[in-house]
Scaffold this active site. Structure first.
Site, PDB file in Angstrom:
ATOM      1  N   LYS A 149       0.845  -1.188   0.000  1.00  0.00           N
ATOM      2  CA  LYS A 149       0.000   0.000   0.000  1.00  0.00           C
ATOM      3  C   LYS A 149       0.881   1.239   0.000  1.00  0.00           C
ATOM      4  O   LYS A 149       1.829   1.337   0.780  1.00  0.00           O
ATOM      5  CB  LYS A 149      -0.932  -0.011   1.211  1.00  0.00           C
ATOM      6  CG  LYS A 149      -2.036  -1.059   1.089  1.00  0.00           C
ATOM      7  CD  LYS A 149      -3.038  -0.949   2.214  1.00  0.00           C
ATOM      8  CE  LYS A 149      -4.210  -1.890   1.996  1.00  0.00           C
ATOM      9  NZ  LYS A 149      -5.094  -1.476   0.900  1.00  0.00           N
ATOM     10  N   LYS A 257     -14.059  -7.356  -4.838  1.00  0.00           N
ATOM     11  CA  LYS A 257     -14.235  -7.531  -3.399  1.00  0.00           C
ATOM     12  C   LYS A 257     -15.719  -7.773  -3.143  1.00  0.00           C
ATOM     13  O   LYS A 257     -16.503  -6.824  -3.080  1.00  0.00           O
ATOM     14  CB  LYS A 257     -13.748  -6.294  -2.644  1.00  0.00           C
ATOM     15  CG  LYS A 257     -12.249  -6.065  -2.767  1.00  0.00           C
ATOM     16  CD  LYS A 257     -11.813  -4.805  -2.041  1.00  0.00           C
ATOM     17  CE  LYS A 257     -10.289  -4.658  -2.105  1.00  0.00           C
ATOM     18  NZ  LYS A 257      -9.824  -3.378  -1.540  1.00  0.00           N
TER      19      LYS A 257
END
Length: 350
Positions: A149, A257
């Protein structure tokens, strides 16, 4: 059939940082179906600050679902377009109830023969030392794909970390993915993509904030580095809208997701479009407990993607549910010799 719901707070083992802030806990919800001693369970993986159904009347909507469970799954799902995490919870709960075992939802070699799912190792944001330690640990643990990230530290610091990996490991040895979570400004995104492309990265997730289709289209058309849409898919529920997004932006990849886009059935609609237009895809968890992760992993295996999936989040919490899911050498397994923590699950069902 009786239906009920329950909230559960997951505690992170250590603070977990993203470009949207640091998380210490995660709130999640469960829908439980019961009839004549049989039960089914599904997790509604609400993600604060990101899920479109992060709204004040979320619990009221769960209560409405339980009060109207007799109308059946299809009817309920059709009335919950604005609550994708609840759609996924309902989908799981009915699959769980219908199964001979409440946690065996999709028959496959993943369940029956312990065939693995290749996954990426996730590196959370933090200071430079912490991130470097995570990277080295993931490599030592046998991961060949690492997702980092970015977007919270100084960009040069993040580049330094990525260069340190690439200087030691070639792209053939370690696949690197980065997730910007929409942190790049539109006027700086292309320049940053160009710099990142020099590091032989696999892809960058969501470089700019979602909603600006024109800018994202321009980036995907001219990018030197493959772009994967993530947050961009949230809130796009109609199939016609989905196809419009795909045809307009023309991304290199999309990331699915289920908790954020309405469950496995809605995710399959995205896969069908991706396959139609020659776009890559993979499946990622959204920080669910092992109950939701189990459903996603079982479905992801049947969906058939052969590249690393984002399903290595089960070890993040102190108080997760013990399960047969096990990460070993960069793969996720469903181990036959391990069982679910029935006592914790019974707490949810009382």
């Amino acid at each position: 059939m009786k239906a009920s719901y329950k909230k559960y707070i997951l505690d992170f083992k250590r603070p977990s940082g993203t470009s949207r802030g640091v998380m210490l806990q995660k709130e999640t919800w469960f829908i439980i179906l019961e009839e004549q001693g049989k039960f089914g369970i599904g997790e509604c993986g609400l993600l604060k600050g990101l899920s479109i159904d992060d709204v004040p009347d979320y619990e009221k909507r769960l209560a409405w679902v339980c009060d109207n469970i007799a109308v059946g799954k299809t009817s309920l799902l059709s009335q919950l377009q604005d609550f994708p995490s609840i759609q996924f919870g309902i989908e799981q709960a009915f699959l769980s109830f219908a199964s001979d075992h409440p946690f065996r939802l999709f028959a496959s070699d993943f369940l029956e023969k312990e065939q693995p799912i290749n996954i990426n190792g996730l590196v959370w944001m933090g200071d430079e030392r912490f991130m470097h330690e995570q990277i080295q640990r993931k490599i030592n643990d046998g991961f060949t794909c690492i997702k980092m990230k970015i977007g919270a530290l100084n960009f040069e610091t993040e580049l330094k970390l990525l260069r340190s990996i690439r200087n030691e490991y070639s792209k053939e040895q370690i696949e690197l993915r980065v997730d910007a979570n929409g942190a790049f400004k539109s006027d700086e995104a292309f320049e940053r993509l160009s710099v990142l492309a020099e590091l032989d990265l696999h892809s960058v997730e969501q470089p700019i904030a979602p909603g600006d289709w024109k800018t994202m289209q321009r980036l995907c058309k001219n990018t030197p580095l493959p772009i994967a849409l993530d947050e961009e898919l949230i809130g796009v529920s109609d199939v016609t809208q989905k196809e419009s997004l795909i045809r307009t932006i023309k991304p290199q990849h999309i990331i699915l997701k289920p908790s954020l886009i309405g469950g496995c059935q809605r995710s399959q609609e995205w896969i069908d479009l991706a396959d139609k237009y020659g776009i890559g895809w993979w499946v990622t968890s959204a920080l669910e407990s092992n109950i939701g992760l189990n459903a996603i992993a079982q479905w992801a295996y049947t969906a058939g993607s052969k590249i690393p999936q984002g399903l290595g989040t089960g070890s993040l919490y102190k108080n997760n549910f013990d399960s047969p899911l096990q990460v070993e050498k960069g793969n996720l397994y469903y181990r036959q010799n391990k069982t679910w923590n029935v006592n914790l699950i019974r707490i949810l069902c009382t």
